[in-house]
Design an enzyme around this catalytic site. Structure first.
Site, PDB file in Angstrom:
ATOM      1  N   THR A 132      30.583  38.071  38.703  1.00 28.82           N
ATOM      2  CA  THR A 132      31.301  38.978  39.615  1.00 28.82           C
ATOM      3  C   THR A 132      30.373  40.087  40.123  1.00 28.82           C
ATOM      4  OG1 THR A 132      33.027  40.688  39.703  1.00 28.82           O
ATOM      5  CG2 THR A 132      32.139  40.216  37.549  1.00 28.82           C
ATOM      6  N   ASP A 133      30.742  40.669  41.262  1.00 28.06           N
ATOM      7  CA  ASP A 133      29.975  41.821  41.777  1.00 28.06           C
ATOM      8  C   ASP A 133      30.106  43.031  40.853  1.00 28.06           C
ATOM      9  OD1 ASP A 133      32.646  42.423  42.321  1.00 28.06           O
ATOM     10  OD2 ASP A 133      32.324  42.957  44.413  1.00 28.06           O
ATOM     11  N   GLU A 134      31.138  43.023  39.983  1.00 24.19           N
ATOM     12  CA  GLU A 134      31.379  44.200  39.140  1.00 24.19           C
ATOM     13  C   GLU A 134      30.294  44.410  38.092  1.00 24.19           C
ATOM     14  OE1 GLU A 134      35.178  45.391  37.966  1.00 24.19           O
ATOM     15  OE2 GLU A 134      36.220  44.263  39.502  1.00 24.19           O
ATOM     16  N   TYR A 156      36.350  44.766  31.510  1.00 22.86           N
ATOM     17  CA  TYR A 156      36.253  43.464  32.183  1.00 22.86           C
ATOM     18  C   TYR A 156      34.832  43.243  32.676  1.00 22.86           C
ATOM     19  CZ  TYR A 156      36.262  40.377  36.266  1.00 22.86           C
ATOM     20  OH  TYR A 156      35.938  39.407  37.184  1.00 22.86           O
ATOM     21  N   LYS A 160      32.027  40.354  31.604  1.00 22.05           N
ATOM     22  CA  LYS A 160      31.437  39.411  32.577  1.00 22.05           C
ATOM     23  C   LYS A 160      29.913  39.578  32.608  1.00 22.05           C
ATOM     24  CE  LYS A 160      33.263  36.982  35.071  1.00 22.05           C
ATOM     25  NZ  LYS A 160      33.672  35.555  34.899  1.00 22.05           N
TER      26      LYS A 160
HETATM   27  P1  NAD Z   1      42.703  34.155  37.268  1.00 26.91           P
HETATM   28  O1  NAD Z   1      43.046  35.203  36.279  1.00 26.91           O
HETATM   29  O2  NAD Z   1      43.595  33.905  38.416  1.00 26.91           O
HETATM   30  O3  NAD Z   1      42.503  32.746  36.528  1.00 26.91           O
HETATM   31  C1  NAD Z   1      41.848  32.625  35.304  1.00 26.91           C
HETATM   32  C2  NAD Z   1      42.198  31.258  34.734  1.00 26.91           C
HETATM   33  O4  NAD Z   1      41.494  31.107  33.477  1.00 26.91           O
HETATM   34  C3  NAD Z   1      43.683  31.071  34.435  1.00 26.91           C
HETATM   35  O5  NAD Z   1      44.123  29.809  34.889  1.00 26.91           O
HETATM   36  C4  NAD Z   1      43.764  31.151  32.922  1.00 26.91           C
HETATM   37  O6  NAD Z   1      44.834  30.393  32.373  1.00 26.91           O
HETATM   38  C5  NAD Z   1      42.411  30.592  32.520  1.00 26.91           C
HETATM   39  N1  NAD Z   1      41.989  31.057  31.189  1.00 26.91           N
HETATM   40  C6  NAD Z   1      42.001  32.328  30.714  1.00 26.91           C
HETATM   41  N2  NAD Z   1      41.590  32.356  29.451  1.00 26.91           N
HETATM   42  C7  NAD Z   1      41.292  31.078  29.110  1.00 26.91           C
HETATM   43  C8  NAD Z   1      40.795  30.463  27.931  1.00 26.91           C
HETATM   44  N3  NAD Z   1      40.565  31.182  26.829  1.00 26.91           N
HETATM   45  N4  NAD Z   1      40.592  29.126  27.927  1.00 26.91           N
HETATM   46  C9  NAD Z   1      40.847  28.383  29.041  1.00 26.91           C
HETATM   47  N5  NAD Z   1      41.331  28.915  30.179  1.00 26.91           N
HETATM   48  C10 NAD Z   1      41.557  30.244  30.212  1.00 26.91           C
HETATM   49  O7  NAD Z   1      41.230  34.534  37.747  1.00 26.91           O
HETATM   50  P2  NAD Z   1      40.528  34.299  39.169  1.00 26.91           P
HETATM   51  O8  NAD Z   1      40.841  35.452  40.037  1.00 26.91           O
HETATM   52  O9  NAD Z   1      40.811  32.937  39.622  1.00 26.91           O
HETATM   53  O10 NAD Z   1      39.000  34.432  38.754  1.00 26.91           O
HETATM   54  C11 NAD Z   1      38.251  33.278  38.398  1.00 26.91           C
HETATM   55  C12 NAD Z   1      36.856  33.682  37.985  1.00 26.91           C
HETATM   56  O11 NAD Z   1      36.207  34.355  39.064  1.00 26.91           O
HETATM   57  C13 NAD Z   1      36.805  34.642  36.807  1.00 26.91           C
HETATM   58  O12 NAD Z   1      35.715  34.278  36.001  1.00 26.91           O
HETATM   59  C14 NAD Z   1      36.570  36.005  37.438  1.00 26.91           C
HETATM   60  O13 NAD Z   1      35.879  36.857  36.564  1.00 26.91           O
HETATM   61  C15 NAD Z   1      35.724  35.619  38.636  1.00 26.91           C
HETATM   62  N6  NAD Z   1      35.825  36.508  39.804  1.00 26.91           N
HETATM   63  C16 NAD Z   1      37.061  36.799  40.329  1.00 26.91           C
HETATM   64  C17 NAD Z   1      37.132  37.600  41.471  1.00 26.91           C
HETATM   65  C18 NAD Z   1      38.469  37.915  42.096  1.00 26.91           C
HETATM   66  O14 NAD Z   1      38.506  38.723  43.024  1.00 26.91           O
HETATM   67  N7  NAD Z   1      39.568  37.333  41.678  1.00 26.91           N
HETATM   68  C19 NAD Z   1      35.959  38.110  42.058  1.00 26.91           C
HETATM   69  C20 NAD Z   1      34.720  37.795  41.486  1.00 26.91           C
HETATM   70  C21 NAD Z   1      34.667  36.980  40.371  1.00 26.91           C
HETATM   71  P1  TYD Z   2      41.879  44.957  42.093  1.00 26.42           P
HETATM   72  O1  TYD Z   2      42.567  44.016  43.011  1.00 26.42           O
HETATM   73  O2  TYD Z   2      42.481  45.218  40.757  1.00 26.42           O
HETATM   74  O3  TYD Z   2      40.385  44.431  41.959  1.00 26.42           O
HETATM   75  P2  TYD Z   2      39.072  45.160  41.327  1.00 26.42           P
HETATM   76  O4  TYD Z   2      39.504  46.166  40.372  1.00 26.42           O
HETATM   77  O5  TYD Z   2      38.391  44.004  40.672  1.00 26.42           O
HETATM   78  O6  TYD Z   2      38.304  45.699  42.488  1.00 26.42           O
HETATM   79  O7  TYD Z   2      41.715  46.348  42.831  1.00 26.42           O
HETATM   80  C1  TYD Z   2      41.135  46.435  44.109  1.00 26.42           C
HETATM   81  C2  TYD Z   2      41.100  47.889  44.510  1.00 26.42           C
HETATM   82  O8  TYD Z   2      42.455  48.354  44.704  1.00 26.42           O
HETATM   83  C3  TYD Z   2      40.505  48.792  43.453  1.00 26.42           C
HETATM   84  O9  TYD Z   2      39.802  49.846  44.092  1.00 26.42           O
HETATM   85  C4  TYD Z   2      41.718  49.348  42.721  1.00 26.42           C
HETATM   86  C5  TYD Z   2      42.752  49.444  43.820  1.00 26.42           C
HETATM   87  N1  TYD Z   2      44.165  49.265  43.404  1.00 26.42           N
HETATM   88  C6  TYD Z   2      45.126  50.178  43.868  1.00 26.42           C
HETATM   89  O10 TYD Z   2      44.830  51.136  44.615  1.00 26.42           O
HETATM   90  N2  TYD Z   2      46.425  49.980  43.486  1.00 26.42           N
HETATM   91  C7  TYD Z   2      46.803  48.956  42.662  1.00 26.42           C
HETATM   92  O11 TYD Z   2      48.018  48.850  42.334  1.00 26.42           O
HETATM   93  C8  TYD Z   2      45.803  48.039  42.206  1.00 26.42           C
HETATM   94  C9  TYD Z   2      46.173  46.889  41.294  1.00 26.42           C
HETATM   95  C10 TYD Z   2      44.486  48.230  42.617  1.00 26.42           C
END
Ligand code: NAD
Ligand code: TYD
Length: 335
Positions: A132-134, A156, A160
């Protein structure tokens, strides 16, 4: 010659991004005869839901398995012998990690270690880690390149970053054939309504307001999920092993502006915003430089922010029942 697709195992394939990736793989394989070589491993936590994959049912094999369970992971690898593993499975929500970090360290760090050890034991040819970018932490000006230092600011992001470093260490120590991908904030259909955009839509659909943390001036670089999946697929196929690739969106926007745009797309009053208590340690801005993946593979985000928001809202209007089914959990999280 018929096209041969390598056996690909996707962890977290029932989640928001993993399911979009599985659907992209299946769509790209329609011309292939016989059983498709796609295996999904997912523990189905609160965030996992096989409804996301209903449209492609029977086109992949599914194992309800926890990546932290070495015995179960071993038995899947022994049976399926994957050639490529794409690792999405994780605890993914910052607010939950601030409430309780324990499961984040377990799944995101220990789970990744168990998985990469299994990959080594079973001779997996390519491992793609979705980071992730985080991991880079916040920045005020400029953009992060892949070689920027890690300064994660919430549990988190730390979990990561730790797994990201572990994968890098395996690359160095064992020539482990891994590629690391660091996407920016994704949004789009099927996102669990705990994240900002999907939560905002759910709140408005139930007649409420979009909750904005602090002064709403924090900036995120939004990436439409299908754009991100195209990038991940390109890197999986043609990216260089041992390398790291950023995948940044085009929609860099302050949260308050995102909320206003979203309200416009939803066709409701711009007043439907409420300022709420800020997140602890809230990073002011994330922004990625994605010139490496553009230079090497020609990838760049294509879906404009307004277009992506419209696609997301259209989907939400058609899937209100699914979104609202998550309300009890969301109301518990944000009480
Ligand atoms: P999500 O929370 O929607 O999905 C996560 C999935 O992993 C779920 O289906 C969950 O059941 C499964 N999971 C959790 N714990 C598990 C375990 N112990 N064993 C097997 N499966 C398990 O997440 P997402 O938004 O789809 O993110 C997917 C990946 O991308 C993650 O690694 C996250 O860190 C990364 N990521 C997400 C974002 C974003 O904006 N959503 C951005 C950058 C990176
Ligand atoms: P989020 O979707 O939780 O992603 P991330 O924390 O990984 O960036 O949040 C996106 C942005 O929105 C972040 O700056 C936090 C803000 N945010 C709110 O302002 N209100 C909310 O209820 C949530 C969940 C996030």
């Amino acid at each position: 010659m018929p096209k041969r697709i390598p056996k690909i195992l996707i962890t977290g394939g029932a989640g928001f991004m993993g399911s979009a990736f599985v659907k992209l793989l299946i769509k790209g394989s329609f011309s292939v005869q016989g059983e498709l070589p796609f295996v999904v491993v997912d523990r189905l936590t609160y965030a996992g839901d096989l409804k996301r994959l209903e449209s492609v049912r029977r086109k992949f094999k599914f194992y309800k398995v926890d990546i932290c369970n070495k015995r179960q992971i071993d038995s899947v690898f022994k049976k399926e012998k994957p050639e490529i593993v794409v690792h999405f499975a994780a605890e993914s929500h910052v607010d939950r990690s601030i409430n309780d970090a324990q499961v984040f360290i377990k799944t995101n760090v220990k789970g990744t270690q168990i998985l990469i050890d299994a990959c080594r034991r079973y001779g997996v040819k390519k491992f793609v880690y979705i980071s992730t970018d985080e991991v880079y932490g916040k920045l005020v000006h400029g953009k992060f390149k892949e070689n920027a230092c890690f300064k994660p600011n919430n549990p988190y992001a730390v979990s990561k970053a730790t797994a990201d470093l572990l994968v890098q260490a395996y690359v160095k120590a064992y020539k482990f054939p891994a590629i690391i991908i660091r996407p920016s904030n994704n949004y789009g259909p099927w996102q669990y309504p705990e994240k900002f955009i999907s939560l905002g839509i759910l709140r408005v659909l139930e007649g409420g307001k979009i909750p904005l943390y602090g002064d709403g001036k924090n900036i995120r670089q939004w990436l439409y999920v299908d754009d991100c999946m195209r990038g991940i697929a390109a890197i999986m196929r043609k990216g260089r092993v041992g390398e790291v690739y950023n995948l940044g969106g085009i929609g860099e926007s302050r949260n308050i502006d995102t909320a206003k745009l979203l309200l416009k797309v939803l066709g409701v009053s711009p007043e439907q915003i409420e300022f709420v208590q800020d997140r602890l340690g809230h990073d002011i801005r994330y922004s990625l430089d994605s010139s490496k993946v553009y230079r090497e593979l020609g990838w760049k985000a294509q879906v404009g922010f307004i277009q992506g928001l419209k696609l997301t809202v259209d989907w939400a209007l058609q899937h209100q029942r699914w979104l609202k089914s998550k309300l009890p959990d969301i109301n518990k999280l944000y009480k």
